[in-house]
Write a protein that holds these residues in place. Structure first.
Motif, mmCIF file in Angstrom:
data_model
loop_
_atom_site.group_PDB
_atom_site.id
_atom_site.type_symbol
_atom_site.label_atom_id
_atom_site.label_comp_id
_atom_site.label_asym_id
_atom_site.label_seq_id
_atom_site.Cartn_x
_atom_site.Cartn_y
_atom_site.Cartn_z
ATOM 1 N N VAL A 153 0.863 -1.178 0.000
ATOM 2 C CA VAL A 153 0.000 0.000 0.000
ATOM 3 C C VAL A 153 0.904 1.233 0.000
ATOM 4 N N SER A 154 0.715 2.133 -0.944
ATOM 5 C CA SER A 154 1.552 3.328 -1.035
ATOM 6 C C SER A 154 0.687 4.538 -1.352
ATOM 7 N N TYR A 155 1.230 5.716 -1.001
ATOM 8 C CA TYR A 155 0.516 6.969 -1.241
ATOM 9 C C TYR A 155 1.535 8.064 -1.509
ATOM 10 N N GLN A 156 1.207 8.978 -2.461
ATOM 11 C CA GLN A 156 2.117 10.048 -2.864
ATOM 12 C C GLN A 156 1.564 11.398 -2.436
ATOM 13 N N ASP A 157 2.467 12.229 -1.883
ATOM 14 C CA ASP A 157 2.067 13.575 -1.491
ATOM 15 C C ASP A 157 3.313 14.430 -1.310
ATOM 16 N N LYS A 158 3.113 15.746 -1.310
ATOM 17 C CA LYS A 158 4.241 16.665 -1.106
ATOM 18 C C LYS A 158 4.773 16.600 0.323
ATOM 19 N N ASP A 159 3.895 16.251 1.248
ATOM 20 C CA ASP A 159 4.284 16.161 2.653
ATOM 21 C C ASP A 159 4.551 14.699 3.010
ATOM 22 N N PRO A 160 5.778 14.324 3.368
ATOM 23 C CA PRO A 160 6.056 12.911 3.695
ATOM 24 C C PRO A 160 5.308 12.443 4.937
ATOM 25 N N PHE A 162 2.318 13.461 5.935
ATOM 26 C CA PHE A 162 0.920 13.247 5.548
ATOM 27 C C PHE A 162 0.768 11.965 4.737
ATOM 28 N N ALA A 163 1.715 11.683 3.842
ATOM 29 C CA ALA A 163 1.650 10.462 3.038
ATOM 30 C C ALA A 163 1.679 9.228 3.922
ATOM 31 N N ALA A 164 2.530 9.210 4.945
ATOM 32 C CA ALA A 164 2.594 8.066 5.854
ATOM 33 C C ALA A 164 1.301 7.909 6.646
ATOM 34 N N LYS A 165 0.706 9.031 7.069
ATOM 35 C CA LYS A 165 -0.553 8.968 7.801
ATOM 36 C C LYS A 165 -1.673 8.375 6.943
ATOM 37 N N VAL A 166 -1.725 8.751 5.682
ATOM 38 C CA VAL A 166 -2.784 8.246 4.805
ATOM 39 C C VAL A 166 -2.625 6.734 4.589
ATOM 40 N N VAL A 167 -1.381 6.264 4.404
ATOM 41 C CA VAL A 167 -1.156 4.827 4.207
ATOM 42 C C VAL A 167 -1.602 4.043 5.437
ATOM 43 N N ASN A 168 -1.217 4.486 6.619
ATOM 44 C CA ASN A 168 -1.636 3.803 7.838
ATOM 45 C C ASN A 168 -3.148 3.877 8.031
ATOM 46 N N ALA A 169 -3.758 4.978 7.575
ATOM 47 C CA ALA A 169 -5.220 5.078 7.645
ATOM 48 C C ALA A 169 -5.882 4.064 6.710
ATOM 49 N N TYR A 170 -5.313 3.839 5.542
ATOM 50 C CA TYR A 170 -5.837 2.813 4.633
ATOM 51 C C TYR A 170 -5.834 1.440 5.310
ATOM 52 N N ILE A 171 -4.746 1.117 6.002
ATOM 53 C CA ILE A 171 -4.656 -0.176 6.684
ATOM 54 C C ILE A 171 -5.699 -0.266 7.794
ATOM 55 N N ASP A 172 -5.880 0.822 8.520
ATOM 56 C CA ASP A 172 -6.870 0.857 9.589
ATOM 57 C C ASP A 172 -8.279 0.656 9.047
#
Length: 408
Positions: A153-160, A162-172
């Motif tokens: 699961v990966s996510y791209q964003d200008k803020d590293p 924020f990108a990590a938070k979104v990936v962990n939210a996907y798993i949750d």
């Protein structure tokens, strides 16, 4: 002048030369070297400036181990699909559970949860919901490893961060949806057993009251030991038959007729019915009524009534005990509801950008500009070498391609 003498004023014929002269090509390049070098230099400078203005994009990634085997829930759904696929001649691979989770991550349910959780409509200035789904699909990526089968699961964003938070939210959100599906299936099984248990409890109470009333009225008439043993055997078999029918009903609520357990239960039901049929025949081999069998056919009328009541009580008692056990197991499975998703690597803020690849962009842009300038140089060289009517046609083509207004 001799007849064999050729006229001196006729020039000899020159062979047509259709081959490309490399020196001529090199001459064209040299003539337009300033234009070519200027174009490449300007492109290099402009693209360098544009790439420097492009923001850095960071990609956060997490790895998940999809479950290989489960006792219910999603695995039951997958088992049903596998049975249908085998009938159709389609093989279901070992990563089918991983594919199922990829589909769940791409679902609108999880997408809506992510959008609302981080208020992405305002964060990215998205206008419409449909456009938000497309933009989110471009930023998020879900794939299965070809060798290890891990779900990435990966996510791209200008803020590293924020990108990590979104990936962990996907798993949750995936864990929540998985638990909801498993809870729904377990709850459906529990509700079915609960309704069936209430009916059996009522029948057991009625059987107890009827037997008690008969014993009080007739001073507890006792039948012989052989009839009692046969009654208990038939009651046990009928209780087992009713239990298997209930178990078959539970399985059919989430399985198909092609499931091996369903087929085994149906075969067991047929065998039990055959055993009951043999016990309920008279010594002459003739089938008697459903309420009269071998040992009770010769006892007094009161004994036959007592046997009927006792058999009904034993059947309901056996069925009740079996249903209580299955009901307790269903409640345990529903209460347990443990997540089967194992996170190997949680998403952490990346320390290196994933794009843009500025050096590659500059090199490709400069190369393309140089190539186009070479084409322009060769076209100009070709036009300048034309003479006569071809030259006039060339000038007309240039005039038509020019964007300047022609004077009248």
């Amino acid at each position: 002048m001799s007849e064999n003498t050729a006229p001196e004023n006729i020039p000899p014929q020159q062979p047509a030369d259709d081959e490309i002269n490399l020196l001529e090509l090199l001459l064209v390049i040299v003539k337009h070297k300033k234009m070519i070098l200027f174009t490449c230099l300007v492109t290099f400078i402009v693209v360098c400036g544009l790439t420097l203005l492009m923001p850095n994009i960071y990609t956060a990634t997490a790895r998940i181990l999809p479950p290989q085997k489960e006792s219910g829930g999603l695995s039951s759904m997958l088992g049903n699909m596998g049975g249908l696929a085998s009938l159709a001649g389609i093989s279901v691979g070992r990563n089918s559970m991983g594919d199922l989770y990829v589909g769940m991550l791409k679902s609108r349910t999880i997408s809506d949860a992510i959008i609302e959780r981080f208020n992405l409509m305002d964060y990215y200035k998205w206008k419409t919901r449909s456009g938000a789904y497309k933009a989110l699909a471009g930023k998020a990526s879900f794939s299965l490893g070809k060798d290890d089968g891990f779900l990435i699961v990966s996510y791209q964003d200008k803020d590293p961060q924020f990108a990590a938070k979104v990936v962990n939210a996907y798993i949750d959100e995936l864990e929540k949806l998985n638990g909801k599906i498993n809870l729904h299936n377990a709850g459906r099984e529990r509700v079915f057993l609960e309704e069936r248990l209430q009916l059996v409890k009522t029948d057991l109470a009625n059987a107890e009251d009827a037997l008690k009333e008969f014993q009080e009225k007739n001073k507890a008439i006792r039948i012989d030991a052989q009839a009692s043993a046969i009654i208990e055997a038939i009651a046990s078999l009928k209780g087992e038959l009713a239990s298997k029918e209930v178990e078959l009903g539970v399985l059919l609520s989430s399985q198909t007729e092609q499931n091996p357990q369903v087929m085994a239960l149906r075969e067991g039901i047929v065998q039990i019915k055959d055993q009951i049929s043999r016990l309920e025949r008279s010594p002459e081999g003739k089938k008697v009524s459903d309420d009269i069998f071998l040992s009770t056919s010769e006892v007094p009328e009161l004994g036959v009534k007592y046997a009927r009541l006792l058999r009904n009580f034993k059947v309901q008692e056996t069925l009740y005990e079996l249903l209580v056990k299955q009901y307790e197991v269903a409640k345990i499975n529903e209460a347990k509801n443990t997540s089967t998703i194992q996170v190997l690597d949680e998403a952490t803020p990346p320390d290196r950008k994933s794009k843009p690849k500025r050096a590659l962009i500059v090199i490709l842009a400069t190369f393309c500009a140089g190539f186009l300038s070479l084409i322009v140089a060769f076209v100009r060289g070709f036009g300048s070498s034309l003479q006569g009517p071809d030259r006039q046609l060339w000038e007309q083509i240039k005039a038509q391609l020019s964007f300047r207004k022609t004077k009248i």
